[in-house]
Design a protein around this motif. Structure first.
Motif, PDB file in Angstrom:
ATOM      1  N   ARG A   1       0.837  -1.208   0.000  1.00  0.00           N
ATOM      2  CA  ARG A   1       0.000   0.000   0.000  1.00  0.00           C
ATOM      3  C   ARG A   1       0.870   1.256   0.000  1.00  0.00           C
ATOM      4  N   ALA A   2       1.909   1.256   0.824  1.00  0.00           N
ATOM      5  CA  ALA A   2       2.798   2.417   0.907  1.00  0.00           C
ATOM      6  C   ALA A   2       3.529   2.646  -0.417  1.00  0.00           C
ATOM      7  N   MET A   3       3.969   1.558  -1.055  1.00  0.00           N
ATOM      8  CA  MET A   3       4.687   1.673  -2.330  1.00  0.00           C
ATOM      9  C   MET A   3       3.774   2.252  -3.419  1.00  0.00           C
ATOM     10  N   ALA A   4       2.507   1.780  -3.448  1.00  0.00           N
ATOM     11  CA  ALA A   4       1.567   2.251  -4.472  1.00  0.00           C
ATOM     12  C   ALA A   4       1.246   3.732  -4.266  1.00  0.00           C
ATOM     13  N   ILE A   5       1.025   4.132  -3.012  1.00  0.00           N
ATOM     14  CA  ILE A   5       0.710   5.539  -2.717  1.00  0.00           C
ATOM     15  C   ILE A   5       1.893   6.433  -3.043  1.00  0.00           C
ATOM     16  N   ASN A   6       3.090   6.023  -2.626  1.00  0.00           N
ATOM     17  CA  ASN A   6       4.288   6.810  -2.908  1.00  0.00           C
ATOM     18  C   ASN A   6       4.522   6.966  -4.410  1.00  0.00           C
ATOM     19  N   LYS A   7       4.210   5.899  -5.167  1.00  0.00           N
ATOM     20  CA  LYS A   7       4.365   5.963  -6.630  1.00  0.00           C
ATOM     21  C   LYS A   7       3.406   7.008  -7.227  1.00  0.00           C
ATOM     22  N   LEU A   8       2.148   7.000  -6.763  1.00  0.00           N
ATOM     23  CA  LEU A   8       1.155   7.953  -7.270  1.00  0.00           C
ATOM     24  C   LEU A   8       1.501   9.380  -6.856  1.00  0.00           C
ATOM     25  N   LEU A   9       2.041   9.539  -5.637  1.00  0.00           N
ATOM     26  CA  LEU A   9       2.457  10.867  -5.177  1.00  0.00           C
ATOM     27  C   LEU A   9       3.632  11.389  -5.997  1.00  0.00           C
ATOM     28  N   SER A  10       4.584  10.515  -6.283  1.00  0.00           N
ATOM     29  CA  SER A  10       5.764  10.936  -7.054  1.00  0.00           C
ATOM     30  C   SER A  10       5.411  11.270  -8.496  1.00  0.00           C
ATOM     31  N   LEU A  11       4.373  10.609  -9.023  1.00  0.00           N
ATOM     32  CA  LEU A  11       3.925  10.897 -10.397  1.00  0.00           C
ATOM     33  C   LEU A  11       3.031  12.137 -10.450  1.00  0.00           C
ATOM     34  N   GLY A  12       2.688  12.691  -9.278  1.00  0.00           N
ATOM     35  CA  GLY A  12       1.841  13.889  -9.241  1.00  0.00           C
ATOM     36  C   GLY A  12       0.379  13.602  -9.528  1.00  0.00           C
ATOM     37  N   GLN A  13      -0.046  12.338  -9.280  1.00  0.00           N
ATOM     38  CA  GLN A  13      -1.441  11.983  -9.534  1.00  0.00           C
ATOM     39  C   GLN A  13      -2.302  12.073  -8.278  1.00  0.00           C
ATOM     40  N   LEU A  14      -1.648  12.131  -7.107  1.00  0.00           N
ATOM     41  CA  LEU A  14      -2.378  12.249  -5.851  1.00  0.00           C
ATOM     42  C   LEU A  14      -1.876  13.457  -5.069  1.00  0.00           C
ATOM     43  N   ASP A  15      -2.771  14.002  -4.247  1.00  0.00           N
ATOM     44  CA  ASP A  15      -2.401  15.040  -3.288  1.00  0.00           C
ATOM     45  C   ASP A  15      -2.433  14.431  -1.894  1.00  0.00           C
ATOM     46  N   LEU A  16      -1.456  14.752  -1.094  1.00  0.00           N
ATOM     47  CA  LEU A  16      -1.428  14.310   0.299  1.00  0.00           C
ATOM     48  C   LEU A  16      -1.878  15.465   1.173  1.00  0.00           C
ATOM     49  N   LEU A  17      -3.003  15.265   1.879  1.00  0.00           N
ATOM     50  CA  LEU A  17      -3.567  16.301   2.739  1.00  0.00           C
ATOM     51  C   LEU A  17      -3.651  15.808   4.173  1.00  0.00           C
ATOM     52  N   ARG A  18      -3.923  16.726   5.081  1.00  0.00           N
ATOM     53  CA  ARG A  18      -4.064  16.363   6.482  1.00  0.00           C
ATOM     54  C   ARG A  18      -5.263  17.085   7.057  1.00  0.00           C
ATOM     55  N   ASN A  19      -6.083  16.345   7.797  1.00  0.00           N
ATOM     56  CA  ASN A  19      -7.180  16.984   8.531  1.00  0.00           C
ATOM     57  C   ASN A  19      -7.155  16.492   9.970  1.00  0.00           C
ATOM     58  N   SER A  20      -8.205  16.789  10.718  1.00  0.00           N
ATOM     59  CA  SER A  20      -8.220  16.449  12.145  1.00  0.00           C
ATOM     60  C   SER A  20      -8.186  14.943  12.390  1.00  0.00           C
ATOM     61  N   SER A  21      -8.605  14.145  11.391  1.00  0.00           N
ATOM     62  CA  SER A  21      -8.634  12.687  11.571  1.00  0.00           C
ATOM     63  C   SER A  21      -7.376  12.000  11.042  1.00  0.00           C
ATOM     64  N   GLY A  22      -6.486  12.736  10.398  1.00  0.00           N
ATOM     65  CA  GLY A  22      -5.250  12.135   9.902  1.00  0.00           C
ATOM     66  C   GLY A  22      -4.954  12.507   8.460  1.00  0.00           C
ATOM     67  N   LEU A  23      -4.218  11.622   7.766  1.00  0.00           N
ATOM     68  CA  LEU A  23      -3.826  11.868   6.387  1.00  0.00           C
ATOM     69  C   LEU A  23      -4.948  11.544   5.415  1.00  0.00           C
ATOM     70  N   LEU A  24      -5.013  12.314   4.337  1.00  0.00           N
ATOM     71  CA  LEU A  24      -5.990  12.092   3.273  1.00  0.00           C
ATOM     72  C   LEU A  24      -5.264  12.032   1.938  1.00  0.00           C
ATOM     73  N   TYR A  25      -5.730  11.155   1.066  1.00  0.00           N
ATOM     74  CA  TYR A  25      -5.216  11.083  -0.299  1.00  0.00           C
ATOM     75  C   TYR A  25      -6.335  11.478  -1.252  1.00  0.00           C
ATOM     76  N   ARG A  26      -6.032  12.366  -2.175  1.00  0.00           N
ATOM     77  CA  ARG A  26      -7.057  12.854  -3.101  1.00  0.00           C
ATOM     78  C   ARG A  26      -6.466  13.015  -4.495  1.00  0.00           C
ATOM     79  N   MET A  27      -7.313  12.778  -5.503  1.00  0.00           N
ATOM     80  CA  MET A  27      -6.871  12.951  -6.885  1.00  0.00           C
ATOM     81  C   MET A  27      -6.480  14.402  -7.107  1.00  0.00           C
ATOM     82  N   LYS A  28      -5.354  14.579  -7.769  1.00  0.00           N
ATOM     83  CA  LYS A  28      -4.844  15.932  -7.984  1.00  0.00           C
ATOM     84  C   LYS A  28      -5.653  16.628  -9.074  1.00  0.00           C
ATOM     85  N   ASP A  29      -6.073  17.838  -8.784  1.00  0.00           N
ATOM     86  CA  ASP A  29      -6.752  18.672  -9.776  1.00  0.00           C
ATOM     87  C   ASP A  29      -5.693  19.286 -10.691  1.00  0.00           C
TER      88      ASP A  29
END
Length: 316
Positions: free
Chosen positions: A50-78
């Protein structure tokens, strides 16, 4: 017989399929997904995969890593906001996204701090940086004179923030409102006088003395007394003050769809009125208009001795 759709199992041995499934989840939940959502969808997926897949999407600029009161959020990059935020770190992206979600009503720095869990000093630094890039702007709110709300740079602030046509630099334009009040009443008076001079039957005179809010709005616009564009709602607000003053009455009639000034098949009509007799002195006192008059007595929760309205009236 209804067709039963079976969810296609993700091949956990293929990293590309895991990445595609995470993107599908992000599309299903546009506001973002947590690690728990991914775990619930793919319970047999190893944490390392799971970590490898998320890191790959983050490095490709396809996901945004956000943070809210409940923790980390992953969202499709606009893609549009991605070009604007090029070169920004994740904290700056998070603050920008929180401000974007607030729309044209804006958001206070205190609320940004609550939603981002970032220190206030860091938030202030990010806000200044975003302002210098002309990505956001600070707008003073009439609701709190010493506080500013932040919104995207290209947005027009909501009326609840600026106060609409009645405020200028957070100051209530009482003289401007008074002029509009007088001119609206003058127009309705002239309409009523023209109806009386027509020498027609009383019912025809009464009906022709009414004017729509659109007619009043058009008259005010043609006078050119306002430096700002007034809407129909603005004029109806002024007309409502005349109703409260007892100078104007309003009636609602049915109207055809598409008729100028009609809303949901109804149209408001206004006309000036003259009181048959002058109100007595008692009616002019606060007691004469008090909605809790029957509950008012000395020694009670509501009493003449602690009535703020009576005190103000006597001081006046």
């Amino acid at each position: 017989m209804a067709e039963v759709k079976v969810k296609k199992e993700t091949n956990l041995s293929d990293p590309a399929e895991i990445e595609n499934r995470i993107k599908e989840l992000c599309q299903q939940f546009p506001h973002g997904i947590t690690d728990q959502v991914i775990q619930n969808d793919m319970p047999h997926l190893e944490p390392q995969q799971r970590a490898m897949a998320i890191n790959k999407l983050l490095s490709l600029g396809q996901l945004d890593l956000l943070r809210n009161s409940s923790g980390l959020l992953y969202r499709m990059k606009d893609t549009q906001s991605a070009s604007k935020m090029k070169g920004s770190d994740n904290q700056e992206k998070l603050v920008y996204q929180i401000i974007e979600d607030a729309g044209n009503k804006g958001i206070w720095s205190r609320d940004i701090r609550f939603k981002s869990n970032l220190p206030l000093t860091e938030i202030n630094k990010i806000l200044k940086n975003l302002e210098s890039k002309k990505l956001i702007k600070a707008v003073k709110s009439v609701a709190a004179s010493k506080k500013k709300v932040y919104m995207l740079y290209n947005l027009q602030p909501d009326r609840s923030v600026t106060g609409g046509a009645w405020y200028s630099d957070q100051d209530f334009e009482s003289e401007f409102v008074e002029v509009l009040n007088q001119q609206c009443f003058k127009f309705l008076q002239s309409k009523a006088e023209a109806a009386r001079d027509s020498k027609q039957s009383p019912m025809v005179q009464r009906n022709s003395s009414f004017a729509t809010s659109h007619e009043v709005w058009k008259y005010i616009c043609e006078l050119g007394i306002s430096k700002v564009d007034l809407s129909m709602d603005d004029i109806e607000t002024i007309l409502n003050t005349l109703i409260y003053d007892g100078k104007v009455e309003m009636t609602v009639i049915a109207a055809k769809e598409g008729t100028v000034g009609s809303v949901d098949g109804q149209m408001k009509l206004y006309r000036s009125v003259n009181p048959v007799i002058q109100p007595t002195g008692f009616v002019r006192t606060p007691c004469g208009l008090c909605p809790v008059f029957d509950d008012c007595h000395e020694g009670g929760e509501i009493s003449p001795s602690n009535c703020i309205y009576m005190t103000e009236w006597l001081d006046f």
